[in-house]
Design a protein around this motif. Structure first.
Motif, PDB file in Angstrom:
ATOM      1  N   ARG A  38      -8.209  14.641   9.179  1.00  0.00           N
ATOM      2  CA  ARG A  38      -9.033  15.303  10.193  1.00  0.00           C
ATOM      3  C   ARG A  38      -8.636  14.814  11.594  1.00  0.00           C
ATOM      4  NH1 ARG A  38      -9.543  19.551   8.569  1.00  0.00           N
ATOM      5  NH2 ARG A  38      -7.912  18.746   7.220  1.00  0.00           N
ATOM      6  N   PRO A  39      -8.447  15.727  12.524  1.00  0.00           N
ATOM      7  CA  PRO A  39      -8.039  15.334  13.878  1.00  0.00           C
ATOM      8  C   PRO A  39      -9.135  14.630  14.666  1.00  0.00           C
ATOM      9  CG  PRO A  39      -8.449  17.703  13.773  1.00  0.00           C
ATOM     10  CD  PRO A  39      -8.502  17.188  12.364  1.00  0.00           C
ATOM     11  N   ASP A  40     -10.402  14.727  14.209  1.00  0.00           N
ATOM     12  CA  ASP A  40     -11.506  14.105  14.949  1.00  0.00           C
ATOM     13  C   ASP A  40     -11.839  12.708  14.437  1.00  0.00           C
ATOM     14  OD1 ASP A  40     -12.369  15.279  12.576  1.00  0.00           O
ATOM     15  OD2 ASP A  40     -14.346  15.824  13.350  1.00  0.00           O
ATOM     16  N   ASN A  41     -10.983  12.128  13.597  1.00  0.00           N
ATOM     17  CA  ASN A  41     -11.205  10.753  13.152  1.00  0.00           C
ATOM     18  C   ASN A  41     -10.984   9.802  14.324  1.00  0.00           C
ATOM     19  OD1 ASN A  41     -11.784  11.331  10.447  1.00  0.00           O
ATOM     20  ND2 ASN A  41      -9.628  11.238   9.839  1.00  0.00           N
ATOM     21  N   PRO A  42     -12.005   9.040  14.725  1.00  0.00           N
ATOM     22  CA  PRO A  42     -11.822   8.125  15.853  1.00  0.00           C
ATOM     23  C   PRO A  42     -11.050   6.883  15.447  1.00  0.00           C
ATOM     24  CG  PRO A  42     -14.052   7.948  14.992  1.00  0.00           C
ATOM     25  CD  PRO A  42     -13.390   9.054  14.231  1.00  0.00           C
ATOM     26  N   THR A  43     -10.629   6.121  16.430  1.00  0.00           N
ATOM     27  CA  THR A  43      -9.938   4.860  16.181  1.00  0.00           C
ATOM     28  C   THR A  43     -10.836   3.927  15.374  1.00  0.00           C
ATOM     29  OG1 THR A  43      -8.747   5.086  18.273  1.00  0.00           O
ATOM     30  CG2 THR A  43      -8.825   2.887  17.282  1.00  0.00           C
ATOM     31  N   GLY A  44     -10.264   3.277  14.393  1.00  0.00           N
ATOM     32  CA  GLY A  44     -11.028   2.348  13.562  1.00  0.00           C
ATOM     33  C   GLY A  44     -11.583   2.959  12.302  1.00  0.00           C
ATOM     34  N   VAL A  45     -11.507   4.288  12.157  1.00  0.00           N
ATOM     35  CA  VAL A  45     -11.973   4.972  10.949  1.00  0.00           C
ATOM     36  C   VAL A  45     -10.795   5.164   9.998  1.00  0.00           C
ATOM     37  CG1 VAL A  45     -12.772   7.192  10.029  1.00  0.00           C
ATOM     38  CG2 VAL A  45     -13.956   6.148  11.956  1.00  0.00           C
ATOM     39  N   ARG A  46     -11.006   4.779   8.750  1.00  0.00           N
ATOM     40  CA  ARG A  46      -9.976   5.017   7.745  1.00  0.00           C
ATOM     41  C   ARG A  46     -10.644   5.302   6.400  1.00  0.00           C
ATOM     42  NH1 ARG A  46      -8.471   0.536   4.577  1.00  0.00           N
ATOM     43  NH2 ARG A  46      -9.547  -1.401   5.132  1.00  0.00           N
ATOM     44  N   PHE A  47      -9.865   5.804   5.456  1.00  0.00           N
ATOM     45  CA  PHE A  47     -10.400   6.237   4.171  1.00  0.00           C
ATOM     46  C   PHE A  47      -9.521   5.727   3.041  1.00  0.00           C
ATOM     47  CE2 PHE A  47     -11.498   9.320   7.412  1.00  0.00           C
ATOM     48  CZ  PHE A  47     -12.860   9.454   7.240  1.00  0.00           C
ATOM     49  N   GLU A  48     -10.151   5.474   1.896  1.00  0.00           N
ATOM     50  CA  GLU A  48      -9.386   5.108   0.712  1.00  0.00           C
ATOM     51  C   GLU A  48     -10.137   5.527  -0.540  1.00  0.00           C
ATOM     52  OE1 GLU A  48     -10.294   0.531  -0.418  1.00  0.00           O
ATOM     53  OE2 GLU A  48      -9.141   0.777   1.435  1.00  0.00           O
ATOM     54  N   GLN A  49      -9.380   5.701  -1.623  1.00  0.00           N
ATOM     55  CA  GLN A  49      -9.972   6.058  -2.899  1.00  0.00           C
ATOM     56  C   GLN A  49     -10.580   4.810  -3.527  1.00  0.00           C
ATOM     57  OE1 GLN A  49      -9.199   5.350  -6.307  1.00  0.00           O
ATOM     58  NE2 GLN A  49     -10.681   6.837  -7.063  1.00  0.00           N
ATOM     59  N   GLY A  50     -11.754   4.985  -4.141  1.00  0.00           N
ATOM     60  CA  GLY A  50     -12.395   3.861  -4.795  1.00  0.00           C
ATOM     61  C   GLY A  50     -13.593   4.303  -5.602  1.00  0.00           C
ATOM     62  N   ASP A  51     -14.111   3.390  -6.403  1.00  0.00           N
ATOM     63  CA  ASP A  51     -15.223   3.644  -7.304  1.00  0.00           C
ATOM     64  C   ASP A  51     -16.419   2.807  -6.856  1.00  0.00           C
ATOM     65  OD1 ASP A  51     -17.016   3.914  -9.393  1.00  0.00           O
ATOM     66  OD2 ASP A  51     -15.535   3.563 -10.968  1.00  0.00           O
ATOM     67  N   ALA A  52     -17.515   3.470  -6.503  1.00  0.00           N
ATOM     68  CA  ALA A  52     -18.698   2.765  -6.004  1.00  0.00           C
ATOM     69  C   ALA A  52     -19.318   1.862  -7.061  1.00  0.00           C
ATOM     70  CB  ALA A  52     -19.733   3.768  -5.512  1.00  0.00           C
ATOM     71  N   THR A  53     -18.987   2.078  -8.330  1.00  0.00           N
ATOM     72  CA  THR A  53     -19.542   1.223  -9.381  1.00  0.00           C
ATOM     73  C   THR A  53     -18.729  -0.052  -9.577  1.00  0.00           C
ATOM     74  OG1 THR A  53     -18.285   2.267 -11.183  1.00  0.00           O
ATOM     75  CG2 THR A  53     -20.376   3.291 -10.571  1.00  0.00           C
ATOM     76  N   ALA A  54     -17.548  -0.133  -8.949  1.00  0.00           N
ATOM     77  CA  ALA A  54     -16.698  -1.324  -9.073  1.00  0.00           C
ATOM     78  C   ALA A  54     -15.881  -1.454  -7.796  1.00  0.00           C
ATOM     79  CB  ALA A  54     -15.785  -1.219 -10.293  1.00  0.00           C
ATOM     80  N   LEU A  55     -16.525  -1.883  -6.724  1.00  0.00           N
ATOM     81  CA  LEU A  55     -15.875  -1.930  -5.422  1.00  0.00           C
ATOM     82  C   LEU A  55     -14.805  -3.022  -5.371  1.00  0.00           C
ATOM     83  CD1 LEU A  55     -19.040  -1.478  -3.174  1.00  0.00           C
ATOM     84  CD2 LEU A  55     -17.277   0.229  -3.680  1.00  0.00           C
TER      85      LEU A  55
END
Length: 257
Positions: free
Chosen positions: A78-95
């Motif tokens: 997304r072009p509107d992602n501000p500086t410092g925002v990032r994403f990754e795949q993961g499982d909330a039941t086993a962080l």
């Protein structure tokens, strides 16, 4: 974790994010200043909540974690992602994070998708630093919305949601989950919406019906005829300029580790 609704529908997700931003900002206003800190957003989907957290809390890093890798790919482009925002795949039941890694740990509309919400809340508490903040904002799909004039499809779509989602009444349980996980200084509340002069909420209901109907029919929750009638009724509700719709309630809790 699995989803029973197509979370990749851009229009539905964008409308839902627009609808939920004002109440979510009200909840986030209760979070102490974490400027420059680390924030974790669980079940981030297309990244709307992650960007909202970055805007509202001004952290140094805001990490969105999502189970579906396709949604991670979408969010991080997304072009509107501000500086410092990032994403990754993961499982909330086993962080995959060490204890005490984040100043704020947040989720919205996540616990209703998991079989053991209490376990996820304990994971949220584990990765929060001592004194850190835990926030959960959840729908209660066991409660049915109402409309004027009456719309029978509202009962049907809530029957669909109760049959598809792993934990549809998540909202009403968030305070108990926090208490049992040892969260301190809990503040909590509820929010709903009465729509009479726009069509955002009505369109979300209709798009959600279209997204969930195939799975509901496949699992025998509704017949194809019931699904078709549900969608047709929600289209009529959306197109009726005189109609009024009140959504199911959302519940939220904010607390400290």
């Amino acid at each position: 974790m699995s989803y029973s609704i197509d979370e990749r529908n851009p229009e539905r997700q964008q409308l839902l994010a627009r609808l939920l931003e004002p109440p979510t900002r009200t909840v986030l206003a209760q979070v102490p200043d974490v400027a420059g800190g680390r924030v974790l957003d669980l079940g981030c989907g297309q990244g709307h909540t992650t960007r909202l957290l970055a805007s509202a809390l001004d952290p140094g890093e805001c990490l969105g974690v999502e189970f579906d890798p396709a949604l991670v790919d979408y969010a991080q482009t997304r072009p509107d992602n501000p500086t410092g925002v990032r994403f990754e795949q993961g499982d909330a039941t086993a962080l995959a994070f060490d204890d005490g890694s984040f100043d704020v740990v947040f989720c919205r509309y996540l616990l209703l998708h998991v079989a053991d919400p209490q376990h996820v809340v304990r994971e949220m508490v584990r990765v929060a630093r001592p004194g850190g903040v835990i926030v959960a904002y959840e729908a209660d799909f066991a409660s049915v919305g109402v409309s004027d004039p009456p719309c029978a499809a509202l009962e049907t779509i809530h029957r669909v949601w109760r049959g598809l989602f792993q934990h549809p009444p998540a909202g009403r349980h968030v305070v108990r989950y926090f208490r049992e996980a040892g969260v301190q200084d809990i503040r909590a509340g509820a929010w709903t919406e009465l729509e009479h002069d726009t069509t955002i909420l009505r369109r979300i209901y209709r798009l959600s019906a279209e997204a969930t109907a195939p799975a509901a029919v496949a699992r025998g929750i509704v017949t194809q005829a019931e699904a078709d009638e549900m969608i047709a009724d929600l289209i009529r509700l959306e197109e009726d300029p005189a109609s009024v719709l009140v959504k199911f309630p959302d519940m939220w809790a904010v607390g400290r580790k």
